[in-house]
Motif scaffolding. Structure first.
Motif, mmCIF file in Angstrom:
data_model
loop_
_atom_site.group_PDB
_atom_site.id
_atom_site.type_symbol
_atom_site.label_atom_id
_atom_site.label_comp_id
_atom_site.label_asym_id
_atom_site.label_seq_id
_atom_site.Cartn_x
_atom_site.Cartn_y
_atom_site.Cartn_z
ATOM 1 N N PHE A 74 -12.125 30.381 -36.569
ATOM 2 C CA PHE A 74 -13.344 31.061 -36.148
ATOM 3 C C PHE A 74 -13.213 31.344 -34.657
ATOM 4 O O PHE A 74 -12.688 30.526 -33.909
ATOM 5 C CB PHE A 74 -14.575 30.169 -36.390
ATOM 6 N N SER A 75 -13.733 32.483 -34.220
ATOM 7 C CA SER A 75 -13.732 32.827 -32.795
ATOM 8 C C SER A 75 -15.004 33.593 -32.464
ATOM 9 O O SER A 75 -15.392 34.503 -33.198
ATOM 10 C CB SER A 75 -12.517 33.680 -32.451
ATOM 11 N N GLU A 76 -15.639 33.224 -31.367
ATOM 12 C CA GLU A 76 -16.762 33.997 -30.852
ATOM 13 C C GLU A 76 -16.156 35.115 -30.025
ATOM 14 O O GLU A 76 -15.545 34.881 -28.989
ATOM 15 C CB GLU A 76 -17.653 33.110 -29.989
ATOM 16 N N VAL A 77 -16.327 36.354 -30.444
ATOM 17 C CA VAL A 77 -15.667 37.502 -29.822
ATOM 18 C C VAL A 77 -16.436 38.027 -28.614
ATOM 19 O O VAL A 77 -15.843 38.522 -27.661
ATOM 20 C CB VAL A 77 -15.462 38.628 -30.870
ATOM 21 N N PHE A 78 -17.751 37.903 -28.623
ATOM 22 C CA PHE A 78 -18.542 38.473 -27.540
ATOM 23 C C PHE A 78 -19.813 37.666 -27.355
ATOM 24 O O PHE A 78 -20.467 37.301 -28.328
ATOM 25 C CB PHE A 78 -18.905 39.939 -27.865
ATOM 26 N N ARG A 79 -20.156 37.406 -26.089
ATOM 27 C CA ARG A 79 -21.422 36.753 -25.732
ATOM 28 C C ARG A 79 -21.979 37.521 -24.543
ATOM 29 O O ARG A 79 -21.413 37.497 -23.457
ATOM 30 C CB ARG A 79 -21.207 35.288 -25.390
ATOM 31 N N LEU A 80 -23.086 38.220 -24.740
ATOM 32 C CA LEU A 80 -23.663 39.091 -23.728
ATOM 33 C C LEU A 80 -23.904 38.374 -22.410
ATOM 34 O O LEU A 80 -23.559 38.900 -21.344
ATOM 35 C CB LEU A 80 -24.970 39.713 -24.243
ATOM 36 N N SER A 81 -24.474 37.182 -22.439
ATOM 37 C CA SER A 81 -24.798 36.479 -21.193
ATOM 38 C C SER A 81 -23.547 36.197 -20.361
ATOM 39 O O SER A 81 -23.550 36.373 -19.136
ATOM 40 C CB SER A 81 -25.548 35.177 -21.482
ATOM 41 N N GLU A 82 -22.455 35.792 -20.990
ATOM 42 C CA GLU A 82 -21.203 35.517 -20.266
ATOM 43 C C GLU A 82 -20.589 36.817 -19.747
ATOM 44 O O GLU A 82 -20.077 36.881 -18.632
ATOM 45 C CB GLU A 82 -20.211 34.796 -21.175
ATOM 46 N N PHE A 83 -20.644 37.857 -20.571
ATOM 47 C CA PHE A 83 -20.093 39.149 -20.175
ATOM 48 C C PHE A 83 -20.835 39.707 -18.963
ATOM 49 O O PHE A 83 -20.222 40.118 -17.983
ATOM 50 C CB PHE A 83 -20.162 40.125 -21.350
ATOM 51 N N THR B 187 -10.287 36.064 -22.887
ATOM 52 C CA THR B 187 -9.584 35.341 -23.943
ATOM 53 C C THR B 187 -10.605 34.541 -24.730
ATOM 54 O O THR B 187 -11.355 33.750 -24.159
ATOM 55 C CB THR B 187 -8.513 34.398 -23.353
ATOM 56 N N ASN B 188 -10.621 34.768 -26.006
ATOM 57 C CA ASN B 188 -11.547 34.064 -26.889
ATOM 58 C C ASN B 188 -10.883 32.806 -27.434
ATOM 59 O O ASN B 188 -9.720 32.836 -27.812
ATOM 60 C CB ASN B 188 -11.959 34.963 -28.057
ATOM 61 N N LYS B 189 -11.629 31.736 -27.473
ATOM 62 C CA LYS B 189 -11.128 30.495 -28.058
ATOM 63 C C LYS B 189 -11.198 30.606 -29.570
ATOM 64 O O LYS B 189 -12.164 31.138 -30.122
ATOM 65 C CB LYS B 189 -11.963 29.312 -27.580
ATOM 66 N N LYS B 190 -10.170 30.099 -30.218
ATOM 67 C CA LYS B 190 -10.158 30.026 -31.675
ATOM 68 C C LYS B 190 -10.291 28.576 -32.082
ATOM 69 O O LYS B 190 -9.627 27.703 -31.533
ATOM 70 C CB LYS B 190 -8.863 30.610 -32.241
ATOM 71 N N PHE B 191 -11.140 28.340 -33.052
ATOM 72 C CA PHE B 191 -11.339 27.009 -33.600
ATOM 73 C C PHE B 191 -10.883 27.069 -35.047
ATOM 74 O O PHE B 191 -11.401 27.876 -35.819
ATOM 75 C CB PHE B 191 -12.813 26.605 -33.508
ATOM 76 N N GLY B 192 -9.908 26.250 -35.394
ATOM 77 C CA GLY B 192 -9.385 26.346 -36.743
ATOM 78 C C GLY B 192 -8.993 25.019 -37.352
ATOM 79 O O GLY B 192 -8.905 23.996 -36.676
ATOM 80 N N ASP B 193 -8.774 25.100 -38.630
ATOM 81 C CA ASP B 193 -8.249 23.976 -39.391
ATOM 82 C C ASP B 193 -7.454 24.555 -40.558
ATOM 83 O O ASP B 193 -7.122 25.739 -40.544
ATOM 84 C CB ASP B 193 -9.374 23.038 -39.835
ATOM 85 N N ASN B 194 -7.200 23.735 -41.575
ATOM 86 C CA ASN B 194 -6.371 24.201 -42.683
ATOM 87 C C ASN B 194 -7.028 25.312 -43.505
ATOM 88 O O ASN B 194 -6.378 25.943 -44.322
ATOM 89 C CB ASN B 194 -5.978 23.029 -43.589
ATOM 90 N N ARG B 195 -8.315 25.599 -43.279
ATOM 91 C CA ARG B 195 -9.011 26.670 -43.999
ATOM 92 C C ARG B 195 -8.902 28.015 -43.306
ATOM 93 O O ARG B 195 -9.175 29.049 -43.883
ATOM 94 C CB ARG B 195 -10.495 26.316 -44.153
#
Length: 183
Positions: free
Chosen positions: A26-35, A15-23
């Protein structure tokens, strides 16, 4: 990224975290080190596939043997019920399956390791589906198991008792008992 094991420990729900506001967001979809930490090894993605399907379409259960593909799958628009089936004969979870809902809304991804069959059913109006693969597509080694195989007994969430729409290839899929599985 939040990474969870499913009922088959090698199949992971990400599950990817989403960071948002009224605009927007943004979400980081993949990070090799964590995967790599989560899967306990190194995989190299060599091919990215994308498909679009409409409501009530079912694709699968597909796999390649030899040249199995690991797949990191996600939905960028719409919703699917995604399934991974363990086809490794010497595995304690052989012929068991995991099914999860993936959608643009929930931002979840599924890691389907090499040695598993994969399929999905479009539960929303549509599904724009993207997946990274650890090996190249090899049509000569591609196999298909019937999505409605009685031995696997996958609980597809077919809506309103409709018969899902499947391709000719999927209609001609083999029974699990006749499938070429992995040693």
């Amino acid at each position: 990224m939040m990474i969870e094991q499913t009922s088959i420990s090698e199949v992971l729900l990400i599950t990817n975290k989403k960071f948002g506001d009224n605009r927007g967001w943004f979400s980081e979809v993949f990070r090799l080190s964590e995967f790599e930490k989560a899967v306990g090894g190194q995989y190299k993605f060599v091919q990215t596939n994308e498909s679009f399907s409409t409501h009530n379409i079912l694709r699968g259960i597909h796999y390649q043997n030899p040249y199995p593909q690991g797949k990191l799958v996600r939905v960028v628009s719409g919703e699917v019920f995604d399934v991974a089936v363990d086809l490794r004969k010497n595995s304690p979870t052989f012929k068991q399956w995991v099914g999860v809902t993936l959608s643009a809304q929930n931002g979840k991804q599924l890691w389907v390791p090499p040695g598993f069959g994969h399929g999905f059913y479009v539960t929303g109006d549509h599904a724009h589906f993207v997946y990274e693969c650890t090996d190249y597509y090899s049509p000569k080694t591609e196999h298909c198991i019937m999505y409605n195989d009685l031995e696997l007994d996958i609980e597809w969430p077919v809506l309103n008792g409709e018969n899902p729409l499947v391709s000719e290839k999927d209609r001609k899929g083999k029974a699990f008992k006749d499938a070429l599985v992995f040693d």
